[in-house]
Design an enzyme around this catalytic site. Structure first.
Site, PDB file in Angstrom:
ATOM      1  N   ASP A  66      49.027  37.179  34.083  1.00  0.00           N
ATOM      2  CA  ASP A  66      48.366  38.348  33.497  1.00  0.00           C
ATOM      3  C   ASP A  66      49.201  38.753  32.282  1.00  0.00           C
ATOM      4  O   ASP A  66      49.911  39.755  32.289  1.00  0.00           O
ATOM      5  CB  ASP A  66      48.265  39.476  34.524  1.00  0.00           C
ATOM      6  N   HIS A  92      53.992  46.015  36.037  1.00  0.00           N
ATOM      7  CA  HIS A  92      53.602  47.235  36.751  1.00  0.00           C
ATOM      8  C   HIS A  92      54.767  47.762  37.582  1.00  0.00           C
ATOM      9  O   HIS A  92      55.003  48.970  37.647  1.00  0.00           O
ATOM     10  CB  HIS A  92      52.423  46.947  37.682  1.00  0.00           C
ATOM     11  N   ASP A 140      50.975  38.648  39.784  1.00  0.00           N
ATOM     12  CA  ASP A 140      50.592  38.645  38.380  1.00  0.00           C
ATOM     13  C   ASP A 140      51.884  38.508  37.590  1.00  0.00           C
ATOM     14  O   ASP A 140      52.675  39.468  37.480  1.00  0.00           O
ATOM     15  CB  ASP A 140      49.823  39.921  38.003  1.00  0.00           C
ATOM     16  N   GLU A 146      52.430  42.785  40.321  1.00  0.00           N
ATOM     17  CA  GLU A 146      52.582  42.417  38.894  1.00  0.00           C
ATOM     18  C   GLU A 146      53.901  42.942  38.350  1.00  0.00           C
ATOM     19  O   GLU A 146      54.200  44.138  38.447  1.00  0.00           O
ATOM     20  CB  GLU A 146      51.404  42.973  38.088  1.00  0.00           C
ATOM     21  N   GLU A 188      46.210  45.632  43.668  1.00  0.00           N
ATOM     22  CA  GLU A 188      47.267  45.402  42.681  1.00  0.00           C
ATOM     23  C   GLU A 188      47.887  46.736  42.271  1.00  0.00           C
ATOM     24  O   GLU A 188      47.248  47.530  41.563  1.00  0.00           O
ATOM     25  CB  GLU A 188      46.659  44.688  41.461  1.00  0.00           C
ATOM     26  N   ASP A 247      34.681  40.058  31.548  1.00  0.00           N
ATOM     27  CA  ASP A 247      35.350  39.149  30.600  1.00  0.00           C
ATOM     28  C   ASP A 247      34.461  37.969  30.306  1.00  0.00           C
ATOM     29  O   ASP A 247      34.422  37.465  29.194  1.00  0.00           O
ATOM     30  CB  ASP A 247      36.629  38.511  31.182  1.00  0.00           C
ATOM     31  N   HIS A 289      37.616  38.950  35.264  1.00  0.00           N
ATOM     32  CA  HIS A 289      36.795  40.123  35.579  1.00  0.00           C
ATOM     33  C   HIS A 289      35.356  39.737  35.218  1.00  0.00           C
ATOM     34  O   HIS A 289      35.138  38.997  34.247  1.00  0.00           O
ATOM     35  CB  HIS A 289      37.115  41.331  34.712  1.00  0.00           C
ATOM     36  N   ASP A 337      52.595  43.407  28.983  1.00  0.00           N
ATOM     37  CA  ASP A 337      52.024  42.161  29.539  1.00  0.00           C
ATOM     38  C   ASP A 337      52.473  40.908  28.794  1.00  0.00           C
ATOM     39  O   ASP A 337      51.642  40.090  28.377  1.00  0.00           O
ATOM     40  CB  ASP A 337      50.475  42.207  29.478  1.00  0.00           C
ATOM     41  N   ASP A 362      52.703  48.950  29.159  1.00  0.00           N
ATOM     42  CA  ASP A 362      52.343  47.699  29.808  1.00  0.00           C
ATOM     43  C   ASP A 362      52.085  46.611  28.776  1.00  0.00           C
ATOM     44  O   ASP A 362      50.947  46.333  28.419  1.00  0.00           O
ATOM     45  CB  ASP A 362      51.093  47.952  30.668  1.00  0.00           C
TER      46      ASP A 362
HETATM   47  C1  XUL Z   1      45.871  45.842  34.327  1.00  0.00           C
HETATM   48  C2  XUL Z   1      45.887  44.596  35.125  1.00  0.00           C
HETATM   49  C3  XUL Z   1      44.552  44.014  35.411  1.00  0.00           C
HETATM   50  C4  XUL Z   1      44.424  43.398  36.763  1.00  0.00           C
HETATM   51  C5  XUL Z   1      43.056  42.914  37.084  1.00  0.00           C
HETATM   52  O1  XUL Z   1      47.118  46.344  34.040  1.00  0.00           O
HETATM   53  O2  XUL Z   1      46.924  44.082  35.478  1.00  0.00           O
HETATM   54  O3  XUL Z   1      44.248  43.105  34.424  1.00  0.00           O
HETATM   55  O4  XUL Z   1      45.298  42.339  36.930  1.00  0.00           O
HETATM   56  O5  XUL Z   1      42.102  43.912  36.980  1.00  0.00           O
HETATM   57 CO    CO Z   2      47.344  42.379  36.620  1.00  0.00          CO
END
Ligand code: XUL
Ligand code: CO
Length: 436
Positions: A338, A270, A295, A267, A231, A103, A100, A308, A306
């Site tokens: 991610d 998600h 992702d 993702e 996404e 970041d 991003h 991750d 989430d």
């Molecule tokens: C948030 C997510 C983000 C996107 C990019 O849940 O997955 O990091 O991948 O904005």
């Molecule tokens: Co993501």
């Protein structure tokens, strides 16, 4: 000066290796189904989790130990961090990264200053890309962290916030182009609602579509030819995100004439938050010719948020790779981690272990999925299940040679249907276990 002096690079040592800093399955140059593993998997390291996540949670402060980072929001620190990121990615052997805007470079006191900060760090990113050959999988803009986006960005009730977001994406597109990015992602940050009583949903969705059209138009104008992605995510931070799952995104893209311009970046965590399986959303996207990128992460079955986490589930990875291969594999997209190390895994070394595990899991999954396709028994069983459509009545229906009246006539004559046959789910599940 090296930030990871004890690590030269992560070698491939094969399945019997006991070295935790080696790959057991990911051999970049190994051919699987006619393509190298590197090209199949297109692994990508995410900047935000791996280099910016402090490893805090809602109950406690960050724990991450990052000796190269002085903790300041200075451009100098950001440039230094960028060089460390490339040392890490190069040693790991991943061909891509993703970021991003916020970041990589700090926000300044005005948009102009922020843009200058981004340009300064982008210069370092470009040098490091050229030095290492590592490429930008996709860029994106953070339209959710700053308080100005409390009501969303492209769906904000505040037109000024919308304009700021447009300016921010414009700049992010320019930087992505400058860095040769293969794509650009829209994850809907705070594009959703907390409360429908204060929300004009139709207006917000119209504005979001307008925003995406403006992005596509601007990209074309400056010569950015990378792939755009949406996404999907069902919730967090809002209670309902508009891009809630693959089907909702496709509906939105079709309604607003955006199907030609955006594919989906699916993702795992998600999808599970949306109450689907990864296989489900990959099928939904793939069958609409919109399966763009992944992702790659995972949630925790007992924590409904989430988390991750890095993917380690070989069954899941095999399923993902089976579906990807079915739809022709990755082209512009990648397998983008991610994912973040957990709060207790605070040492730099954990970043290596996490990525090695994720890459090996998907490399292993790729080999299994390729074997499943080559063997063909699953595909044969699937085809067999639909054999009534391959001739006779089914074929005639699919050729549009029937209507309700002709079908009624046929069933009145026949009296009832020919007996159904077993779906053989247990047999199929047993078969999948044979490949693992
Ligand atoms: C948030 C997510 C983000 C996107 C990019 O849940 O997955 O990091 O991948 O904005
Ligand atoms: Co993501």
């Amino acid at each position: 000066m090296s930030s990871f002096p004890e690590i030269k690079s992560i070698p491939y040592e094969g399945p019997d290796s006991k070295n935790p800093l080696a790959f057991r399955h990911y051999d970049a140059s190994e051919l699987v189904a006619g393509r190298t593993m590197k090209d199949h998997l297109r692994f990508s390291v995410v900047y935000w989790h791996t280099f910016r996540n402090p490893l805090s949670d809602p109950f406690g402060a960050g724990t991450a130990m990052r000796p190269w980072d002085d903790g300041s929001e200075s451009v100098e620190n950001a440039c230094k961090r960028a060089r460390v990121a490339f040392e890490f990615i190069e040693k790991l052997g991943a061909p891509f990264y993703a970021f991003h805007d916020r970041d990589v470079a700090p926000e300044g006191n005005s948009l102009a200053e922020t843009n200058r900060n981004l340009d300064a760090v982008a210069k370092v990113l470009k040098e490091e890309q050229e030095r290492t050959g590592i490429q930008l999988l996709w860029g994106t803009a953070n339209l959710f962290s700053h308080p100005r986006y409390m009501h969303g960005a492209a769906t904000s009730c505040n037109a000024d916030a919308y304009a700021f977001a447009a300016a921010q994406v414009k700049k992010a597109l320019e930087v992505t182009l400058e860095l040769g990015g293969h794509g650009y992602v829209f994850w809907g940050g705070r594009e959703g609602y907390q409360n429908l009583w204060n929300t004009d949903m139709k207006r917000e969705l119209d504005n979001l579509a307008r925003f995406l059209h403006m992005a596509v138009d601007y990209a074309r104008k400056i010569g950015f030819e990378g792939q755009f992605y949406i996404e999907p995510k069902p919730k967090e931070p809002t209670k309902h995100q508009y891009d809630s799952d693959a089907a909702a995104c496709l509906n939105f893209l079709r309604q607003y004439d955006l199907m030609d311009h955006l594919k989906l970046n699916i993702e795992t965590n998600h999808v599970t938050l949306a109450g689907h399986t990864m296989q489900h959303d990959l099928e939904v996207a793939g069958s609409a010719n919109a399966l763009g990128s992944i992702d790659a992460n995972t949630g925790d079955a007992l924590l409904g948020w989430d988390t991750d986490q890095f993917p380690t589930n070989i069954y899941l990875a095999s399923t993902v790779m089976y579906t990807l291969l079915k739809y022709g594999g990755l082209t512009t997209g990648g397998m983008n981690f991610d994912a973040k190390v957990r709060r207790e895994s605070f040492e730099p070394l954990d970043l290596f272990y996490a990525h090695i595990g994720g890459m090996d899991t998907f490399a292993h999954g790729l080999k299994i999925a390729a074997a499943m396709h080559a063997d063909g028994r699953l595909e044969t069983m699937l085809q067999e299940r639909y054999r009534s459509w391959n001739g006779g009545l089914g074929e005639a229906i699919e050729n549009n040679q029937h209507d309700f009246a002709s079908l009624e006539k046929r069933m009145l004559e026949q009296g009832d249907i020919t007996p159904n046959q077993s779906g053989r789910q247990e047999l199929i599940e047993n078969l999948i276990n044979q490949y693992l």
